[in-house]
Scaffold this motif. Sequence first.
Motif, short mmCIF file in Angstrom:
data_model
loop_
_atom_site.label_atom_id
_atom_site.label_comp_id
_atom_site.label_asym_id
_atom_site.label_seq_id
_atom_site.Cartn_x
_atom_site.Cartn_y
_atom_site.Cartn_z
N ILE A 34 23.15 -50.46 -6.50
CA ILE A 34 22.94 -49.09 -7.02
C ILE A 34 21.52 -49.02 -7.57
O ILE A 34 20.77 -48.09 -7.29
N ASN A 35 21.17 -50.05 -8.34
CA ASN A 35 19.83 -50.07 -8.94
C ASN A 35 18.76 -50.06 -7.87
O ASN A 35 17.77 -49.34 -7.97
N VAL A 36 18.95 -50.88 -6.84
CA VAL A 36 17.94 -50.95 -5.78
C VAL A 36 17.80 -49.58 -5.13
O VAL A 36 16.69 -49.06 -4.98
N SER A 37 18.93 -48.98 -4.75
CA SER A 37 18.86 -47.66 -4.09
C SER A 37 18.15 -46.66 -5.00
O SER A 37 17.30 -45.90 -4.54
N ALA A 38 18.51 -46.70 -6.29
CA ALA A 38 17.93 -45.72 -7.22
C ALA A 38 16.44 -45.97 -7.40
O ALA A 38 15.64 -45.04 -7.37
N HIS A 39 16.04 -47.24 -7.55
CA HIS A 39 14.61 -47.42 -7.84
C HIS A 39 13.77 -47.27 -6.58
O HIS A 39 12.61 -46.87 -6.66
N VAL A 40 14.34 -47.54 -5.41
CA VAL A 40 13.59 -47.26 -4.17
C VAL A 40 13.40 -45.74 -4.05
O VAL A 40 12.31 -45.27 -3.69
N ALA A 41 14.44 -44.98 -4.39
CA ALA A 41 14.32 -43.52 -4.37
C ALA A 41 13.19 -43.09 -5.32
O ALA A 41 12.41 -42.19 -5.01
N ILE A 42 13.11 -43.77 -6.47
CA ILE A 42 12.07 -43.42 -7.44
C ILE A 42 10.68 -43.80 -6.91
O ILE A 42 9.71 -43.06 -7.11
N TRP A 43 10.59 -44.94 -6.19
CA TRP A 43 9.30 -45.27 -5.57
C TRP A 43 8.85 -44.13 -4.66
O TRP A 43 7.71 -43.67 -4.74
N TYR A 44 9.75 -43.70 -3.79
CA TYR A 44 9.40 -42.60 -2.87
C TYR A 44 9.03 -41.35 -3.67
O TYR A 44 8.07 -40.64 -3.34
N ALA A 45 9.81 -41.07 -4.74
CA ALA A 45 9.57 -39.84 -5.51
C ALA A 45 8.21 -39.88 -6.19
O ALA A 45 7.46 -38.90 -6.15
N ILE A 46 7.88 -41.02 -6.81
CA ILE A 46 6.60 -41.09 -7.53
C ILE A 46 5.44 -41.00 -6.55
O ILE A 46 4.46 -40.29 -6.78
N ALA A 47 5.57 -41.72 -5.41
CA ALA A 47 4.51 -41.65 -4.40
C ALA A 47 4.33 -40.21 -3.94
O ALA A 47 3.21 -39.74 -3.70
N ALA A 48 5.44 -39.47 -3.83
CA ALA A 48 5.36 -38.08 -3.38
C ALA A 48 4.74 -37.19 -4.45
O ALA A 48 3.85 -36.38 -4.17
N ILE A 49 5.21 -37.34 -5.69
CA ILE A 49 4.76 -36.42 -6.75
C ILE A 49 3.30 -36.71 -7.12
O ILE A 49 2.50 -35.79 -7.29
N VAL A 50 2.93 -37.99 -7.22
CA VAL A 50 1.58 -38.32 -7.68
C VAL A 50 0.56 -38.18 -6.55
O VAL A 50 -0.55 -37.70 -6.77
N LEU A 51 0.93 -38.63 -5.35
CA LEU A 51 -0.07 -38.67 -4.27
C LEU A 51 0.24 -37.73 -3.11
O LEU A 51 -0.53 -37.64 -2.17
N GLY A 52 1.39 -37.07 -3.17
CA GLY A 52 1.77 -36.23 -2.04
C GLY A 52 2.14 -37.04 -0.82
O GLY A 52 2.04 -36.56 0.31
N ALA A 53 2.57 -38.28 -1.02
CA ALA A 53 2.87 -39.15 0.12
C ALA A 53 4.16 -38.71 0.81
O ALA A 53 5.12 -38.32 0.17
N LYS A 54 4.14 -38.80 2.12
CA LYS A 54 5.33 -38.49 2.92
C LYS A 54 5.83 -39.78 3.54
O LYS A 54 5.06 -40.65 3.88
N PRO A 55 7.16 -39.89 3.71
CA PRO A 55 7.66 -41.08 4.40
C PRO A 55 7.07 -41.15 5.80
O PRO A 55 6.84 -40.12 6.43
#
Lengths: 572, 184
Positions: free
Chosen positions: A247-268
């Motif tokens: 659960i933790n891994v899924s949640a923190h990977v989601a947060i990695w994607y979210a922070i990369a998106a919010i801070v840098l506008g990164a897309k998968p």
Amino acid sequence: MVAVTGVDVGRKPLAPSFRTCAVTGLRVEANAERLIKANAVAGVLFLALGGLFGLLVALTRWPAIHLLPAEWFYLILTAHGANVLLFWIIFFEIAVLYFASTTLLNCRLPAPKVAWAGFALMVIGAVVTDIAVFQGESTVMFTSYPPMMAKPHFYLGLILFAVGALVGCGIFFAALVVAKEEKTYNGSIPLVTFGALTAAIIAVFTIASGAIILIPTFLWSLGYISHIDPLMYKVVWWAMGHSSQQINVSAHVAIWYAIAAIVLGAKPLSEKVSRTAYLMYILFLQLASAHHLLVEPGISSEWKIVNTSYFMYLAVLGSMIHGMTVPGAIEAAQRKRGFNKGVFEWLRKAPWSNPAFAGMFLSLVMFGFIGGISGVVLGTEQLNILMHNTIYVPGHFHGTVVAGTTLAFMAATYLLIPLFFKRELVLKKLAQWQPYLFGIGAGGISLFMMGAGTLGVPRRHWDITFSDAPMGTEFSAAAYLMLGLNGICAVLAAAGGIAYILVVVGSILFGKRIPDGQPKPASAPQPAVTQYGNAGTLHLPGTLVLVGIFFLSFVLYYYVNWKYLAQLWPLR
Amino acid sequence: MAIHPPQQRIWWREPIEKMEVAWIAIAFVWGLVMFFTMIAWHFWGQQNLANEAYRVQPEAYVAKVEAMTEQYKVGEEGDTGIEVVHPPAGSDVYLLARLWQWWPVLELEKGKTYRLHLSSADWQHGFSLLPTNINIQVHPGYEMVVTVTPTETGEFSIVCNEYCGIGHHTMSGKIRVVESKGGK
């Protein structure tokens, strides 16, 4: 239930009320906002408490200090596990679930009263378990292996907490249905929400396993059941204990994607690949019990090999994919912004002074290199003989849960405060340093515990000098050095933890207020990669080098351990 | 962005980057290599944990350890009063885990193969042989049989690495490996 939270849920208008965040342009619904705040604050309080316990544990294991007496050491160690591994992380995860559903899908939170009831259950459960631990007759460690028995309310608290968390997951699923039904978004759910969905699905499986084992154990402690088989307990308990780490891994990977998106506008790089990687977690993680049963009697090697590998390492494959696509998305976004010089300009010129980004990137690197690699090695059938129950084991999971999950959640907080508390951060300089302080501390804790474990130092052990024992053992000077360095790193991590609490509490109470924005998503960073999934347009040499280094380290470390194993006495 | 719905509605039809495909292939093959390494070690490696185990009543197991100790006792360990046992080379030897002791002290011969039985009289314990660093979980009610060949002489400590109550950190024991007294 309502009184516990201090929010008058009863008099809310029926129509959901939304506001728009001036910083991110995201729309936030009032009920969701209150629940996210409550869960996040509860999580941070338990982190402060559990983190303090962790420091006491590390200072006791530092032979030169040896702080606590034995009885207190084992009690505090039990409390440390429950408060950080369970209470901090799950409260924060519920906040992440509500954020990823309501905020990202632009929808209302369904059944807020039920959500508050779930929150209340979690608070009551956590407090009951903590009371049981501090009454002193439930020093059974976080794992509470029978036949060692705790007081009934120790188990009861955990059960209540789990039921509350299950309610939270139900609210999350309901929010997805509501959003779909009310057409609050177009197309498929965002990747971050997909990651949160993965976490929630795994959470349901995890909590079910927990119920299957903790309810009979509770009845056993009351005297209604005469015997709990210790091996059966471990098989089922770890279906909760290890799966919950997914659960933790899924949640923190989601947060990695979210922070990369919010801070840098990164897309998968590719929605398909990232989502399939999440699917791997769901499909294969049920096998996770096996990691903890590799040197137990009465379990066949075939069962161990199939299960400990998550069936041919397909869940590990999922993590390795995220390990490439997350830095890949960041590199692509940075190159799009013009940081194109050489292999690593994109990385050098990343926003390292933004604590959200710094924390996220450190979490990514340390989770992969420290937590990930050591986890696979530890979970290899034969290699486990070298490390089972040594302090290598907590070394490994501090690499995943502290340097990985906790650091990622801390990083996310720096974005959640402006979004949900409408406050700017205070003590900005301290906030800038916080991820480094905590990250280096957490990374050091993990590495030095792993080092001591390689030398045979046992986990959960008050006195490796064996001063009261009839026959002791002599650990090498290196082992003592490792435990000392572990203590120093724990102090660093604690300093980072205190910095985090200061910034968070200070910002919530005294941060400059941010007015509501206009209901338009213009202020959000625009997606940096306009076209993706088109072979040839993306050239990511930096990511290639990073995953290459990772892969080499992985292979080398893996086979070095086989070499150590080959030197043991022959066993069969 | 990852926080917005995918830009292309039919995202599952997008082609995948070459680099991603390559990395997935490498990671997948590496997973298979690790999977088959574990299996291969069962054929070519010397260190594989036994699958042999039996259910046993703790009292019955204690009786077996006592019988062996009585039969093959050769002395006591220093001034601790703990029995030292030298069972015949190649035989079944029994080690008991109990609060808070590994009992008795075993004297084994280098290069001989023993069937080492492990079980607990009370709670779970962690057999940890040092400095060799062999770690095995010990359960009450389960008797595990590990076939082991000591390859070096000397004194080896056994500590407990499964938390077993307030005396956990005093729980210890010993295996002494001596030169073989002739014969193969």
